[in-house]
Design a protein around this motif. Sequence first.
Motif, PDB file in Angstrom:
ATOM      1  N   ILE A   1       7.320  -5.293   6.925  1.00 24.05           N
ATOM      2  CA  ILE A   1       6.089  -5.676   7.627  1.00 24.05           C
ATOM      3  C   ILE A   1       5.825  -4.704   8.776  1.00 24.05           C
ATOM      4  O   ILE A   1       4.710  -4.185   8.936  1.00 24.05           O
ATOM      5  CB  ILE A   1       6.198  -7.116   8.169  1.00 24.05           C
ATOM      6  CG1 ILE A   1       6.344  -8.122   7.015  1.00 24.05           C
ATOM      7  CG2 ILE A   1       4.996  -7.447   9.047  1.00 24.05           C
ATOM      8  CD1 ILE A   1       5.136  -8.238   6.130  1.00 24.05           C
ATOM      9  N   ILE A   2       6.846  -4.451   9.589  1.00 21.34           N
ATOM     10  CA  ILE A   2       6.666  -3.563  10.746  1.00 21.34           C
ATOM     11  C   ILE A   2       6.377  -2.134  10.288  1.00 21.34           C
ATOM     12  O   ILE A   2       5.521  -1.449  10.860  1.00 21.34           O
ATOM     13  CB  ILE A   2       7.901  -3.631  11.666  1.00 21.34           C
ATOM     14  CG1 ILE A   2       8.011  -5.034  12.277  1.00 21.34           C
ATOM     15  CG2 ILE A   2       7.820  -2.567  12.764  1.00 21.34           C
ATOM     16  CD1 ILE A   2       9.259  -5.264  13.101  1.00 21.34           C
ATOM     17  N   LYS A   3       7.059  -1.678   9.255  1.00 21.25           N
ATOM     18  CA  LYS A   3       6.776  -0.340   8.722  1.00 21.25           C
ATOM     19  C   LYS A   3       5.318  -0.233   8.258  1.00 21.25           C
ATOM     20  O   LYS A   3       4.663   0.791   8.492  1.00 21.25           O
ATOM     21  CB  LYS A   3       7.728  -0.027   7.566  1.00 21.25           C
ATOM     22  CG  LYS A   3       9.152   0.263   7.992  1.00 21.25           C
ATOM     23  CD  LYS A   3      10.129   0.220   6.822  1.00 21.25           C
ATOM     24  CE  LYS A   3       9.802   1.215   5.739  1.00 21.25           C
ATOM     25  NZ  LYS A   3      10.815   1.200   4.653  1.00 21.25           N
ATOM     26  N   ALA A   4       4.820  -1.270   7.622  1.00 17.66           N
ATOM     27  CA  ALA A   4       3.443  -1.255   7.141  1.00 17.66           C
ATOM     28  C   ALA A   4       2.452  -1.240   8.299  1.00 17.66           C
ATOM     29  O   ALA A   4       1.426  -0.545   8.248  1.00 17.66           O
ATOM     30  CB  ALA A   4       3.192  -2.467   6.240  1.00 17.66           C
ATOM     31  N   VAL A   5       2.746  -1.997   9.359  1.00 16.38           N
ATOM     32  CA  VAL A   5       1.872  -2.019  10.541  1.00 16.38           C
ATOM     33  C   VAL A   5       1.902  -0.664  11.246  1.00 16.38           C
ATOM     34  O   VAL A   5       0.868  -0.150  11.679  1.00 16.38           O
ATOM     35  CB  VAL A   5       2.289  -3.156  11.494  1.00 16.38           C
ATOM     36  CG1 VAL A   5       1.540  -3.063  12.825  1.00 16.38           C
ATOM     37  CG2 VAL A   5       2.043  -4.518  10.842  1.00 16.38           C
TER      38      VAL A   5
ATOM     39  N   LEU B   1      -0.312   4.038   2.857  1.00 16.28           N
ATOM     40  CA  LEU B   1       0.830   3.156   2.577  1.00 16.28           C
ATOM     41  C   LEU B   1       1.892   3.853   1.736  1.00 16.28           C
ATOM     42  O   LEU B   1       3.084   3.544   1.846  1.00 16.28           O
ATOM     43  CB  LEU B   1       0.350   1.878   1.887  1.00 16.28           C
ATOM     44  CG  LEU B   1       1.412   0.833   1.542  1.00 16.28           C
ATOM     45  CD1 LEU B   1       2.143   0.350   2.795  1.00 16.28           C
ATOM     46  CD2 LEU B   1       0.782  -0.347   0.802  1.00 16.28           C
ATOM     47  N   ASP B   2       1.495   4.793   0.904  1.00 14.02           N
ATOM     48  CA  ASP B   2       2.462   5.496   0.059  1.00 14.02           C
ATOM     49  C   ASP B   2       3.456   6.315   0.867  1.00 14.02           C
ATOM     50  O   ASP B   2       4.474   6.772   0.332  1.00 14.02           O
ATOM     51  CB  ASP B   2       1.738   6.409  -0.938  1.00 14.02           C
ATOM     52  CG  ASP B   2       1.079   5.619  -2.059  1.00 14.02           C
ATOM     53  OD1 ASP B   2       1.395   4.431  -2.213  1.00 14.02           O
ATOM     54  OD2 ASP B   2       0.239   6.204  -2.771  1.00 14.02           O
ATOM     55  N   LEU B   3       3.200   6.503   2.160  1.00 11.80           N
ATOM     56  CA  LEU B   3       4.111   7.271   3.017  1.00 11.80           C
ATOM     57  C   LEU B   3       4.967   6.372   3.907  1.00 11.80           C
ATOM     58  O   LEU B   3       5.784   6.875   4.669  1.00 11.80           O
ATOM     59  CB  LEU B   3       3.312   8.247   3.891  1.00 11.80           C
ATOM     60  CG  LEU B   3       2.415   9.245   3.155  1.00 11.80           C
ATOM     61  CD1 LEU B   3       1.655  10.102   4.169  1.00 11.80           C
ATOM     62  CD2 LEU B   3       3.229  10.130   2.216  1.00 11.80           C
ATOM     63  N   PHE B   4       4.791   5.062   3.793  1.00 13.22           N
ATOM     64  CA  PHE B   4       5.442   4.193   4.778  1.00 13.22           C
ATOM     65  C   PHE B   4       6.962   4.148   4.637  1.00 13.22           C
ATOM     66  O   PHE B   4       7.667   3.784   5.580  1.00 13.22           O
ATOM     67  CB  PHE B   4       4.811   2.805   4.751  1.00 13.22           C
ATOM     68  CG  PHE B   4       5.556   1.725   4.010  1.00 13.22           C
ATOM     69  CD1 PHE B   4       5.816   0.515   4.629  1.00 13.22           C
ATOM     70  CD2 PHE B   4       5.985   1.888   2.687  1.00 13.22           C
ATOM     71  CE1 PHE B   4       6.480  -0.507   3.966  1.00 13.22           C
ATOM     72  CE2 PHE B   4       6.653   0.879   2.021  1.00 13.22           C
ATOM     73  CZ  PHE B   4       6.899  -0.329   2.662  1.00 13.22           C
ATOM     74  N   GLN B   5       7.503   4.533   3.484  1.00 13.27           N
ATOM     75  CA  GLN B   5       8.958   4.559   3.334  1.00 13.27           C
ATOM     76  C   GLN B   5       9.597   5.665   4.178  1.00 13.27           C
ATOM     77  O   GLN B   5      10.816   5.705   4.314  1.00 13.27           O
ATOM     78  CB  GLN B   5       9.340   4.741   1.855  1.00 13.27           C
ATOM     79  CG  GLN B   5       8.883   3.618   0.923  1.00 13.27           C
ATOM     80  CD  GLN B   5       9.602   2.292   1.152  1.00 13.27           C
ATOM     81  OE1 GLN B   5      10.182   2.045   2.205  1.00 13.27           O
ATOM     82  NE2 GLN B   5       9.567   1.425   0.160  1.00 13.27           N
ATOM     83  N   ARG B   6       8.784   6.552   4.751  1.00 16.18           N
ATOM     84  CA  ARG B   6       9.317   7.576   5.644  1.00 16.18           C
ATOM     85  C   ARG B   6       9.645   7.018   7.028  1.00 16.18           C
ATOM     86  O   ARG B   6      10.278   7.697   7.832  1.00 16.18           O
ATOM     87  CB  ARG B   6       8.308   8.723   5.785  1.00 16.18           C
ATOM     88  CG  ARG B   6       7.951   9.402   4.467  1.00 16.18           C
ATOM     89  CD  ARG B   6       6.997  10.560   4.680  1.00 16.18           C
ATOM     90  NE  ARG B   6       6.589  11.153   3.405  1.00 16.18           N
ATOM     91  CZ  ARG B   6       5.881  12.273   3.297  1.00 16.18           C
ATOM     92  NH1 ARG B   6       5.490  12.914   4.389  1.00 16.18           N
ATOM     93  NH2 ARG B   6       5.543  12.738   2.105  1.00 16.18           N
ATOM     94  N   ILE B   7       9.186   5.808   7.304  1.00 16.47           N
ATOM     95  CA  ILE B   7       9.415   5.172   8.602  1.00 16.47           C
ATOM     96  C   ILE B   7      10.669   4.312   8.535  1.00 16.47           C
ATOM     97  O   ILE B   7      10.877   3.583   7.566  1.00 16.47           O
ATOM     98  CB  ILE B   7       8.204   4.296   8.996  1.00 16.47           C
ATOM     99  CG1 ILE B   7       6.936   5.141   9.065  1.00 16.47           C
ATOM    100  CG2 ILE B   7       8.448   3.590  10.319  1.00 16.47           C
ATOM    101  CD1 ILE B   7       5.673   4.325   9.257  1.00 16.47           C
ATOM    102  N   THR B   8      11.507   4.406   9.541  1.00 15.94           N
ATOM    103  CA  THR B   8      12.722   3.589   9.632  1.00 15.94           C
ATOM    104  C   THR B   8      12.558   2.544  10.734  1.00 15.94           C
ATOM    105  O   THR B   8      12.108   2.861  11.839  1.00 15.94           O
ATOM    106  CB  THR B   8      13.950   4.469   9.941  1.00 15.94           C
ATOM    107  OG1 THR B   8      14.149   5.393   8.862  1.00 15.94           O
ATOM    108  CG2 THR B   8      15.208   3.614  10.109  1.00 15.94           C
TER     109      THR B   8
END
Length: 239
Positions: free
Chosen positions: A159-163, A172-179
Amino acid sequence: MATVLLVRHGRTAANVQGILAGRTAGVDLDDIGREQAARSAGRLADVPLAAIVSSPLDRCLQTSAAILERQSHAPQLTIDEGIVECDYGDWQGRTLKELSGEPLWKVVQSTPSAAQFPGGESMATMQARAVAAIRHRDAEVEKQHGPGAVWVAVSHGDIIKAVLADAYGMHLDLFQRITVGPASISVVHYGAGAPSVHSTNTELGDLSWLRTATPPADAPVGGGAGTVPDTGPGAPTRS
């Protein structure tokens, strides 16, 4: 607008065991998770929070309680279904090791905007309702407490990564780059224009500057002077 501190819940046994807990009831913080929540609560003790908004799941409520305990003026605690964990559907309760063999796993990793969990929600839907909830709450906090208000949203990793991805203007396709680690704190300000992200995934560091700093309306050209801890007259002393 106000400033929101996005706090992920502390560690759970499911995190350690590699189980996708999802919305399973009774998933509590473990001993390390309680220590992590207490550490983050200590970092926020000097910041007069206007509100604490939490996912309804136990691990978030326990983290919220730790934060609330260290606040001297007892801000309002509100539960918001809009920031509850993603509905992973049939994936819930299974191990990540097992799930990594599913065809959908690669979609979740590379193109999450196309991911639809069987029996659950899509990741695009997850992001849309979480961002809407955060922005709505932020506007409410500013209306009640003014543009210098600071509030906390206690939620989950995805949820926080998406926000954060939305605040960064990332697809959104790049959100997995956020930890976003357990009990980490990220700082976002929704200004009159685009949001500004002041920090992400912080586990240590002084946050007392949030007591008096109101982010500028526009991005500072050249980077600005930054922030410093509030150590002036009247600054609180940690106990």
